[in-house]
Design an enzyme around this catalytic site. Structure first.
Site, PDB file in Angstrom:
ATOM      1  N   ASP A 122       0.833  -1.190   0.000  1.00 45.75           N
ATOM      2  CA  ASP A 122       0.000   0.000   0.000  1.00 45.75           C
ATOM      3  C   ASP A 122       0.877   1.251   0.000  1.00 45.75           C
ATOM      4  O   ASP A 122       1.884   1.327   0.719  1.00 45.75           O
ATOM      5  CB  ASP A 122      -0.896  -0.022   1.249  1.00 45.75           C
ATOM      6  CG  ASP A 122      -1.888   1.102   1.278  1.00 45.75           C
ATOM      7  OD1 ASP A 122      -2.769   1.134   0.408  1.00 45.75           O
ATOM      8  OD2 ASP A 122      -1.790   1.950   2.190  1.00 45.75           O
TER       9      ASP A 122
ATOM     10  N   GLU B 271       1.847  -0.495  -4.932  1.00 46.34           N
ATOM     11  CA  GLU B 271       0.879   0.527  -5.307  1.00 46.34           C
ATOM     12  C   GLU B 271       1.659   1.833  -5.403  1.00 46.34           C
ATOM     13  O   GLU B 271       1.912   2.497  -4.394  1.00 46.34           O
ATOM     14  CB  GLU B 271      -0.241   0.652  -4.259  1.00 46.34           C
ATOM     15  CG  GLU B 271      -1.284   1.696  -4.670  1.00 46.34           C
ATOM     16  CD  GLU B 271      -2.089   2.245  -3.502  1.00 46.34           C
ATOM     17  OE1 GLU B 271      -3.225   2.685  -3.723  1.00 46.34           O
ATOM     18  OE2 GLU B 271      -1.569   2.251  -2.370  1.00 46.34           O
TER      19      GLU B 271
END
Length: 737
Positions: free
Chosen positions: A409, A476
């Site tokens: 993330d 990401e």
């Protein structure tokens, strides 16, 4: 954690016949039903014993009073019934693909059956199968579960029994394989270290077992846990729910699934606010549920990624609670604290993604702490060596526990400017302003708060850990310039990173075509994705309705030719558009700050079947169902060969059949076929799509079409050649061998 079957170490495959390699169930059951009626017996208990056992064994079991002569007569009568009934004996689903895969891999194989030789030979011949070695009840009179048949086959093939894979559809057969000391694979949902949906599934796993690294050209699937499947009826998705739906992913052709965060959390951001990085939240099923899911996924040959969220934690995390208590606490350095600015306000001009300053004042210690997201999500300090060591331990803990890697993330956000300098401002009148908190964020040049060069060192540390476990790290990284993005995956950095050009794009055929070509040229290590839980769904962004679904599907065809990893977001296989969520029913914190940017529309429950709860839950779902119809559901599309679901299944299955072409090269070229078509060639594989809203001019196909998004009849076994004209958003795969 169970021991996985290492298909890369398999040197021979040993197959049962009836119910495994040959679909003869109807014939077998008719014969035994007739035989049972002749002997005054109910059919059900006879059939329960018959599968996988010699006829004599079944007769003795159901008629224990017979002497051996009578047993022989009764068994012969049953065989005679089977000899005379071959009307619907065919090769089992996927058999041709498996035998082709065995030939490709030069793996020897044999058939080991409890049938007699005459019956075995005629059934195999009827199904069009000629085994190089056949072991029957004449070779092993006691049949199964005795291991002798499989041991004989291994000896005759000259292969170590421990490297032979036994494929069976009955408990006696699995018992025979285990007794022979061989790894076993099961059909019909039976428990085994490897559970197969059909023989084509095994063909794919055998091919993938020799792909290095394993994620190359894999198909991934994002599971947004709160909305995928609820096993308890509380309206909230959980890990057991995922386990109950794994066969859907296998049927779809998925190789690896990414689970959004399952860690203990107060759920202010649906799990992206972690309070304990080493515990599975009870709402998702707890630690045992994760262990069971990993076991069930690995038995199906699926890999599982966790979601590594370490840019920030929850403010309820013990680290932050301790760090907030005193400026002198040993954990203070795990977070970023600063004195107020000269005016008593925040230390600099950095902003939160959710609106307002990225700083919140802590009265207990008289300093501000940094949070690029919600105030309840304080950012970690990646310049603190003690914090770095703690996170390394967490990564290693989960990989040792059985995860196959991580989606990382906000992978480029971790490290901040050491001096916390202000971000430069961009012109207020620049084009493309969006308004609201999103525009506030985009008004700055984020030169100092994100994408710092030092972040690569963090990724390199994790890469060294992951490589010890043969694990996959996909980032990401919100860098839309593919050349800049490629720097995150070069050398020994991340294995891959999502390219979000298609996620951030609305439909413009020329622009989409140009963007995709630039990304394809930038790196063979990117991950291709059209949607996720943070953005409006692709079918909506691409125009909505049937046109939006067709545009999305055409892009999926093009993506299937590109090197890297192709990802689907849950529901994308159904062509789902955004779900309808009334503002008063929304739960997204970004939507609360800016309703027109709410992410709830992409997070509504997965529609499995029509009716209340959509098969997602028996209770009240945490988000409204989105206004889904029967045509939006898995059940509603499953039986229609032309449905979006079955078209995507065909696409992935065709790509699997062409694995040899994919493996031949990582080089991909954009090809000009004229007629306004978008086309890529990778070795002998072509992907061709008409992204425009008008039919193309006719072209001569440069290779046979083996997939057609508009024609379910086209396949590798029934290719199409010659001149063709592509309808708007029609797409093809071509294969030149």
């Amino acid at each position: 954690m169970h021991e996985r079957v290492d298909l890369g170490a398999i040197r021979a495959v040993l197959l049962d016949m009836d119910g495994t390699l040959v679909d003869s169930d109807a014939s077998v059951e008719r014969a035994w039903t007739t035989w049972a009626r002749e002997h005054g017996l109910p059919a059900a208990p006879v059939l329960a014993v018959a599968h996988g056992s010699p006829s004599e064994h079944t007769v003795r079991h159901v008629l224990p009073h017979l002497d051996e002569e009578a047993v022989a007569v009764a068994a012969q009568r049953q065989l005679t019934l089977q000899y005379d009934d071959l009307s619907d004996v065919v090769a089992a689903r996927g058999a041709a693909d498996l035998l082709a895969a065995l030939e490709e891999r030069e793996l020897p194989w044999a058939v080991v059956t409890s049938a007699d030789r005459r019956l075995a030979e005629v059934r195999l011949a009827t199904a069009g199968i000629d085994p190089p070695l056949l072991v029957t009840v004449e070779d092993v009179p006691e049949g199964k579960p005795a291991p002798d048949g499989y041991l004989q086959a291994a000896a005759k093939l000259g292969v170590d029994p421990a490297s032979c894979l036994v494929v069976e559809d009955s408990e006696p057969g699995l018992a025979a394989g285990r007794a022979a000391g061989m790894p076993v694979a099961a059909l019909r949902g039976l428990e085994a270290p490897l559970r197969l949906s059909d023989l084509g599934h095994l063909a794919h796993l055998l091919r993938r077992a020799h792909v290095r690294p394993w994620w190359r050209d894999a198909v991934g699937y994002q599971v947004y846990l709160p909305s995928f499947a609820d096993s308890t009826g509380d309206g909230w998705g959980d890990l057991p729910g995922v386990g109950e739906r794994l066969d859907h992913l296998v049927d779809l052709g998925v190789d690896v699934l990414w689970l959004t965060p399952f860690f203990r959390s107060p759920m202010r951001d649906h799990g992206y606010d972690i309070a304990d990085h080493r515990a599975v939240d009870a709402r998702f099923g707890g630690d045992g549920a994760l262990d069971d899911l990993l076991d069930q996924a690995h038995r199906r040959g699926l890999r599982v990624l966790g979601d590594l969220v370490v840019n920030h934690t929850s403010d309820t995390h013990p680290w932050f609670v301790a760090a907030s208590s005193s400026r002198d606490h040993p954990l203070r350095g795990h977070y970023i604290w600063r004195d107020p600015g000269p005016d008593g306000g925040p230390p600099n001009n950095w902003l939160s993604h959710f609106g307002g300053p990225a700083w919140t004042f802590s009265p207990a210690t008289g300093q501000y702490y940094l949070h690029l997201f919600r105030p309840e999500q304080p950012d970690l300090n990646w310049r603190d060596p003690a914090l770095v060591a703690r996170i390394d331990e967490i990564v290693e803990y989960w990989l040792a526990r059985g995860l196959d890697g991580f989606r990382i993330d906000t992978a480029a956000y971790l490290v901040k400017d050491a001096e916390l300098r202000d971000n430069p401002l961009l012109p207020a009148d620049r084009p493309g302003q969006l308004g609201g908190v999103t525009d506030e964020w985009l008004r700055q040049d984020h030169r100092h708060d994100i994408h710092q060069p030092d972040v690569h060192a963090v990724h390199e540390r994790w890469r060294r850990i992951a490589d010890r476990y043969d694990a996959f790290l996909v980032g990401e990284v919100y860098e839309l310039d593919p050349v800049a993005l490629a720097r995150f995956v070069e050398g020994e950095r991340l294995h891959s990173s999502f390219w979000f050009g298609l996620v951030e794009s609305e439909w413009d055929a020329e622009r989409v075509d140009t963007m995709l070509a630039a990304a394809a040229a930038a790196s063979p290590r990117l991950s291709w994705v059209q949607g996720n839980h943070d953005r409006s769904r692709a079918a909506t962004r691409f125009g909505g309705g049937q046109r939006g679904r067709r545009r999305s599907l055409a892009l999926h065809v093009l993506m299937m030719a590109l090197p890297g990893t192709v990802w689907l977001y849950q529901g994308e296989e159904l062509g789902l558009a955004d779900g309808h969520v009334p503002p008063e029913a929304g739960t997204d914190p970004l939507g609360a700050a800016q309703p027109d940017r709410s992410r709830d529309v992409a997070r509504t429950p997965m529609p499995w079947r029509p009716g209340p709860g959509l098969g997602f839950t028996t209770g009240t779902p945490w988000l409204p169902d989105g206004g889904r119809t029967e045509a939006d559901t898995v059940a509603g599309q499953d039986a229609d060969p032309a449905s979006h679901l079955n078209t995507l299944r065909r696409l992935v299955a065709t790509r699997r059949r062409l694995a040899g072409l994919l493996a031949a090269t990582q080089e991909v070229d954009r090809v000009d076929l004229g007629a306004g078509l978008s086309a890529y060639r990778r070795g002998g594989l072509w992907a061709v799509a008409n992204l425009r809203d008008a039919p193309s001019a006719a072209i001569e196909l440069p290779a046979p079409a083996v997939f057609d998004s508009d024609d379910p009849a086209v396949s590798p076994d029934r290719p199409r050649t010659g001149r063709t004209r592509l309808a708007p958003q029609q797409a093809l795969l071509l294969a030149a061998r």
